[in-house]
Design an enzyme around this catalytic site. Structure first.
Site, mmCIF file in Angstrom:
data_model
loop_
_atom_site.group_PDB
_atom_site.id
_atom_site.type_symbol
_atom_site.label_atom_id
_atom_site.label_comp_id
_atom_site.label_asym_id
_atom_site.label_seq_id
_atom_site.Cartn_x
_atom_site.Cartn_y
_atom_site.Cartn_z
ATOM 1 N N GLY A 46 0.839 -1.193 0.000
ATOM 2 C CA GLY A 46 0.000 0.000 0.000
ATOM 3 C C GLY A 46 0.868 1.234 0.000
ATOM 4 O O GLY A 46 2.014 1.198 0.459
ATOM 5 N N CYS A 88 5.536 0.026 7.639
ATOM 6 C CA CYS A 88 5.221 1.162 6.773
ATOM 7 C C CYS A 88 6.432 1.472 5.903
ATOM 8 O O CYS A 88 7.560 1.478 6.403
ATOM 9 C CB CYS A 88 4.863 2.368 7.634
ATOM 10 N N LEU A 89 6.204 1.731 4.619
ATOM 11 C CA LEU A 89 7.309 2.066 3.724
ATOM 12 C C LEU A 89 8.012 3.352 4.148
ATOM 13 O O LEU A 89 9.169 3.572 3.779
ATOM 14 C CB LEU A 89 6.805 2.207 2.281
ATOM 15 N N HIS A 130 -4.668 1.761 7.549
ATOM 16 C CA HIS A 130 -3.325 2.347 7.606
ATOM 17 C C HIS A 130 -3.178 3.469 6.572
ATOM 18 O O HIS A 130 -2.718 4.561 6.887
ATOM 19 C CB HIS A 130 -2.301 1.232 7.362
ATOM 20 N N GLU A 131 -3.592 3.191 5.329
ATOM 21 C CA GLU A 131 -3.434 4.195 4.264
ATOM 22 C C GLU A 131 -4.334 5.399 4.496
ATOM 23 O O GLU A 131 -3.926 6.540 4.256
ATOM 24 C CB GLU A 131 -3.739 3.582 2.893
HETATM 25 ZN ZN ZN Z 1 2.451 3.651 5.799
#
Ligand code: ZN
Length: 160
Positions: A46, A88-89, A130-131
């Protein structure tokens, strides 16, 4: 195809609220394509527009091979809770336990600006929550139960 720079925790842009999309311009369509490229390149599931520096209410999600472009997304209904590990990225190499709804029903607009609804449970429900938090300037680290821990880079990760 273009890979965009992913902003990391500490970048104040990640803490800002995103604006509604009223007109899906060619520039925003290109952004969406780049967001998919960037997410797949980073092996994430995501990505939200503020993570690549754009304060618009756009997220892309692909948890299990079904991509969802979500423009102006909104959660309509949630049920029960799940707890599980989340990464998370924008927080590379870390993860933490976050409680999320077990089920969500959300509405969004796709890349043709057509409204649709998605019903989700499991990791897809988690990814949607989350997004959508990213669009409000909220990071998972704000909601983590206990502490954030290191994960091995070669672990099977599902960063969002
Ligand atoms: Zn994230």
């Amino acid at each position: 195809m273009a890979i965009r720079n992913i902003r990391h925790l500490g970048d104040e842009l990640l803490r800002k609220k995103c604006r509604e999309v009223t007109d899906l311009t060619p520039k925003l369509k290109e952004l969406i394509e780049d967001m998919y490229d960037t997410m797949y390149e980073a092996e994430g599931v995501g990505l939200a527009a503020p993570q690549v520096g754009i304060l618009k209410r756009i997220v892309v999600i692909d948890v299990d091979g079904t991509p969802y472009t979500m423009i102006n997304p909104r959660i309509l209904e949630t049920r029960d809770t799940q707890d599980g590990s989340e990464g998370c990225l924008s927080v590379p190499g870390k993860a933490g336990i976050v409680i999320r709804p077990a089920y969500v029903r959300a509405e969004a607009w796709d890349e043709n600006m057509e409204r649709y609804e998605v019903e989700a449970d499991g990791y897809l429900a988690r990814a949607i929550c989350h997004e959508l938090d990213h669009l409000e300037g909220i990071m998972y680290v704000d909601k983590v139960e206990g502490s954030i821990y290191d994960v091995e880079m070669d672990d099977e990760e599902q960063d969002v």
